[in-house]
Design a protein around this motif. Structure first.
Motif: not given
Length: 474
Positions: A123-145
């Motif tokens: 789950a942590r690996i896939m969460r990182a996979y999706f967030f990596h894809f997302m931040t490389d599309r949009w940049g800053p993101l809601p993450y820690s909150q």
């Protein structure tokens, strides 16, 4: 950074959506609660990988595909893209897996789907996979909150550097915690934890290289460490999304061609591959009926419908648009090209030429066209033969060819390296007329999460437009 995620109940996370995202509407009955097995949640989240590898926009940006009728996508008309579906869909599912495998009241029952440690790790690996894809599309993101459900309906954004550093941490810790029985519900890697570890390390190496222009010291350290821990290097280890020969799980390009013919292989790609007699070209595209060989479609033009279908080549059938044709998530070819760049930078001791040629070979094996004698001739010709003085250019172009259909990765690498050298659409519809460097935030964030949206735009260092460059894109 410790405990950067606060996992919440799946239903609450889903209800926190401020709008529908890339996945459409999600309907929830608030009067009924359900208990979902972790393996079902994992399967659900992994299905969303198809929404990463099956996207069209990035294939337009890097000019692998051209549109044949309605060319708005390849002329950059869309500015704002919705990310809410990623939070309410796969990320919520993955967080729930982590929660029920961590909670003392539920972790024993969760063992039916595999060891708690391995379920959390995947789950942590896939969460990182999706967030990596997302931040490389949009940049800053809601993450820690993010993913706190109703307790925080207006999460603050984290800058991209912060997200990158935490993704590295998450991937390292996920691999370190693996142990016990493999996971169920994994239709991509079959619960093989050794393969999951290599996939995680490969993502980490990719993240490290992507930040090499802005934090070269840390990038080198993390890249070398990830490679040392074991990465994907051969076609047998490729991570592929396994589409099926049924309407519910079919290849997106098969679906796109059931009643329409909107996509053709781009003239830009064909004009590079064809003079080199690249054997992959006849797999990537079908022959144009009028000519009997692969012919590219002009890119980003206003009156594309004036060009008859029999003069252009559509994506290859069956390898590209067969109903059950898989699409790559991560390949050995990708890693070879990363290693070639690392060797060129002096990060690793291997030979850059060997890695570069290995990347071409692995790509040809992936597409079923590798022949040892023909390969030797291919890599000896001008425009392909290794020249250390032009190393980054050679790597960049051949990586672009190898990343066919992997639009998100190809777009990110084009932004980072500048290769291949691409001209924007001749009839653009965006403000500056250039190929997009990012995606704009959903308008719901501007209207509902206004203060945090304004802070995110400030973090970007430019307007919320397609032309603003990300942290690592300089």
């Amino acid at each position: 950074m410790k405990n950067i995620f606060k996992v919440g109940v799946l239903s609450a996370a889903m209800l926190s959506a401020v709008g529908c995202g890339d996945f459409g509407d999600i309907n929830i009955d608030p009067n009924n609660t359900t208990s979902v097995a972790p393996e079902t949640l994992l399967t659900s989240s992994l299905r969303s990988v198809a929404s990463v590898v099956g996207r069209a926009d990035e294939l337009f940006y890097t000019q692998m595909f051209s549109q044949t009728q309605y060319t708005d996508g390849s002329r950059y008309v869309t500015v704002n893209y919705d990310f809410n579906g990623w939070y309410t869909g796969p990320l919520a599912d993955l967080n729930h897996i982590i929660e029920i495998n961590s909670n003392e009241e539920t972790k024993s029952d969760a063992l039916v789907s595999g060891s708690n440690e391995n379920q959390i790790a995947v789950a942590r690996i896939m969460r990182a996979y999706f967030f990596h894809f997302m931040t490389d599309r949009w940049g800053p993101l809601p993450y820690s909150q993010a993913l706190q459900g109703r307790t925080n309906l207006k999460p603050a954004y984290d800058d991209q550097e912060t997200i990158y550093l935490d993704l590295i941490k998450e991937l390292k810790e996920a691999v370190a915690q693996m142990g016990g029985a493999g996971v169920k519900g994994d239709f991509i890697l079959g619960g093989d934890m050794a393969h999951w570890a290599k996939f995680a390390n490969s993502i980490r190496a990719t993240i490290a290289m992507r930040m090499s222009n802005v934090n070269p010291s840390l990038a080198q350290t993390e890249f070398v460490d990830a490679v040392g821990d074991g990465v994907i290097t051969t076609v047998d280890e490729n991570v592929m999304y396994p589409y099926q020969a049924d309407a519910n799980n079919q290849n997106p390009w098969f679906a796109a061609f059931i009643t329409r013919t909107d996509y053709a292989i781009s003239e830009t790609l064909v004009d590079y591959m064809k003079p080199l007699n690249d054997p992959r070209l006849n797999v990537y595209g079908d022959p144009a009926p009028l000519y009997g060989d692969v012919r590219g479609m002009p890119y980003g033009i206003e009156n594309a419908g004036d060009i008859p279908n029999d003069e252009i080549s559509f994506p290859g059938n069956p390898a590209v648009r067969g109903q059950d044709a898989p699409i790559a998530v991560f390949t050995g070819a990708q890693m070879h090209f990363l290693l070639a760049e690392a060797a060129l930078k002096g990060w690793v001791s291997g030979d850059a030429q060997a890695y570069y040629e290995g990347g071409i070979a692995e790509s040809m094996k992936q597409w079923g066209v590798y022949d040892a004698a023909a390969f030797a001739d291919f890599i000896a010709q001008d425009g392909v033969a290794w020249d250390a003085a032009k190393g980054m250019e050679l790597i960049g172009y051949q990586k672009w060819v190898a990343l066919y259909l992997q639009g998100a990765e190809s777009w990110a690498e084009w932004r980072r390296t500048g290769y291949p050298v691409l001209s924007p659409a001749p009839d653009p519809l965006n403000a500056d007329g250039q190929i997009p460097r990012r995606h704009g935030y959903p308008t719901s964030e501007r209207d509902i999460n206004s203060d945090n949206y304004a802070s995110a735009v400030q973090m970007l260092g430019g307007p919320d437009e397609l032309s603003t460059r990300l942290w690592w894109d300089n």
